[in-house]
Design a protein around this motif. Structure first.
Motif, short mmCIF file in Angstrom:
data_model
loop_
_atom_site.label_atom_id
_atom_site.label_comp_id
_atom_site.label_asym_id
_atom_site.label_seq_id
_atom_site.Cartn_x
_atom_site.Cartn_y
_atom_site.Cartn_z
N ARG A 252 190.79 3.91 105.70
CA ARG A 252 190.63 5.36 105.54
C ARG A 252 189.27 5.82 106.08
O ARG A 252 188.30 5.06 106.13
CB ARG A 252 190.75 5.75 104.06
CG ARG A 252 189.74 5.10 103.17
CD ARG A 252 190.11 5.21 101.69
NE ARG A 252 189.37 4.22 100.91
CZ ARG A 252 189.69 3.84 99.69
NH1 ARG A 252 190.72 4.37 99.08
NH2 ARG A 252 188.97 2.94 99.06
N ASP A 253 189.20 7.07 106.48
CA ASP A 253 187.97 7.65 107.01
C ASP A 253 186.97 7.92 105.89
O ASP A 253 187.36 8.30 104.78
CB ASP A 253 188.27 8.96 107.74
CG ASP A 253 189.15 8.75 108.95
OD1 ASP A 253 188.87 7.83 109.73
OD2 ASP A 253 190.14 9.49 109.11
N ASP A 254 185.71 7.78 106.20
CA ASP A 254 184.65 8.17 105.28
C ASP A 254 184.40 9.67 105.42
O ASP A 254 184.39 10.20 106.54
CB ASP A 254 183.36 7.42 105.57
CG ASP A 254 183.46 5.94 105.26
OD1 ASP A 254 184.20 5.58 104.30
OD2 ASP A 254 182.84 5.13 105.98
N PHE A 255 184.17 10.34 104.31
CA PHE A 255 183.83 11.76 104.38
C PHE A 255 183.14 12.16 103.08
O PHE A 255 183.21 11.46 102.08
CB PHE A 255 185.10 12.63 104.58
CG PHE A 255 186.09 12.58 103.46
CD1 PHE A 255 186.00 13.44 102.40
CD2 PHE A 255 187.12 11.64 103.47
CE1 PHE A 255 186.90 13.39 101.34
CE2 PHE A 255 188.03 11.58 102.43
CZ PHE A 255 187.92 12.46 101.36
N ILE A 256 182.47 13.29 103.12
CA ILE A 256 181.84 13.86 101.95
C ILE A 256 182.55 15.16 101.62
O ILE A 256 182.69 16.04 102.49
CB ILE A 256 180.34 14.12 102.18
CG1 ILE A 256 179.60 12.79 102.46
CG2 ILE A 256 179.72 14.83 100.98
CD1 ILE A 256 178.15 12.98 102.84
N LEU A 257 183.02 15.29 100.38
CA LEU A 257 183.72 16.49 99.97
C LEU A 257 182.70 17.56 99.55
O LEU A 257 181.92 17.36 98.62
CB LEU A 257 184.66 16.16 98.80
CG LEU A 257 185.62 17.25 98.34
CD1 LEU A 257 186.62 17.56 99.46
CD2 LEU A 257 186.34 16.83 97.09
N LYS A 258 182.68 18.68 100.27
CA LYS A 258 181.78 19.75 99.95
C LYS A 258 182.44 20.73 98.99
O LYS A 258 183.63 21.01 99.12
CB LYS A 258 181.35 20.49 101.24
CG LYS A 258 180.53 19.63 102.19
CD LYS A 258 180.11 20.41 103.40
CE LYS A 258 179.25 19.57 104.35
NZ LYS A 258 178.81 20.32 105.54
N HIS A 259 181.67 21.25 98.05
CA HIS A 259 182.22 22.11 97.04
C HIS A 259 181.79 23.56 97.28
O HIS A 259 180.80 23.83 97.90
CB HIS A 259 181.75 21.68 95.63
CG HIS A 259 182.04 20.23 95.36
ND1 HIS A 259 183.31 19.71 95.38
CD2 HIS A 259 181.20 19.20 95.08
CE1 HIS A 259 183.27 18.42 95.09
NE2 HIS A 259 181.98 18.09 94.92
#
Length: 259
Positions: A252-259
């Motif tokens: 799976r891809d790495d990502f940062i979830l922004k709120h």
């Protein structure tokens, strides 16, 4: 205590429009019939009122926690569903996962349904919530969240993702397809509990509550459009077996979830 196999009961039912007491009375009967027979009971979204935009008059308060705790403790069951809830001076569409020990996990709906103006009435939640129970991890979601796969992405190694909903007939094909997709892409069980009947705005609901395994196979004969309670078994060994054989989550891809 941990359990390798869980019994999960889906309550697919009509909701009496904007009638909290009557709905809670009806759910009490349904819950009592499940005491000692299952591990987890899942109710629809806004199970006290239907998908109403009148929380000023109808929102639940802390007493809903007492209601769920009473049934969870007496029945030795966990319960998950959502209600309109008053939080300080605002309102949220709140998912409550009540455990039989009286503890609970709280999830406020992240994606409020703009098409119906939900965003104008209810504050949006910010963070995903994982509820742990009997050695299992449950990702708690509500209705419109189903359309946002990034928010649901399995970066927490959860075992089950749950969607409770008031999802109407005109878009039920999307409900079916997206529930299945969430199971396959996240290598987890995907459970959706929808309501049936007609609400006070004239919107029709046809249910199609379902449980999908990690390969996207249906565990309930489909379509299911009647008011009924159905119980299925889910198995931790199935998750472990297929994740070991099919290591898709490792890519799976790495990502940062922004709120």
């Amino acid at each position: 205590m941990e359990k390798s196999t869980l019994k999960v009961s889906l309550i697919q039912t009509e909701l009496l429009w904007e009638s909290p007491k009557e709905n809670l009375d009806r759910f009490s009967i349904k819950l009592e019939q499940l005491y000692g027979l299952t591990d987890l009971v899942i109710l629809p979204e806004m199970f006290t009122t239907g998908f109403s935009m009148k929380p000023e008059e109808l929102a639940s308060d802390a007493s809903i926690l007492d209601y769920l705790k009473k049934h969870a403790v007496k029945g030795n069951i966990a319960i998950y569903g959502s209600v309109m809830f008053k939080e300080n001076d605002s309102f949220v569409n709140r998912g409550i996962f009540m455990r039989p020990d009286g503890s609970c996990a709280i999830y406020d709906k992240r994606h409020t349904f703009t098409l119906a103006g939900e965003h104008e009435v209810y504050d949006s939640g910010k963070n995903p919530v994982i509820a742990e129970y009997l050695g299992w991890k449950f990702n708690l979601q509500i209705c419109y969240d189903l359309r946002f796969p990034v928010f649901a992405r399995n970066t927490q190694d959860y075992d089950v993702i749950i969607f409770v909903a008031n999802w109407p007939v005109p878009r039920v094909n999307a409900w079916d397809a997206l529930l299945k997709a969430r199971a396959i892409e996240n290598m987890s069980y995907s459970i959706g509990v929808n309501r049936v009947g007609k609400d006070g705005t004239g919107m029709d609901y046809s249910g199609h509550s379902q449980v999908y395994d990690v390969l996207g196979n249906e565990l309930i004969i489909h379509p299911w459009e009647t008011e009924e309670v159905k119980t299925v078994e889910i198995h931790k060994s199935e998750i472990e077996t297929y994740r070991s054989k099919l290591k898709f989550l490792e890519d799976r891809d790495d990502f940062i979830l922004k709120h």
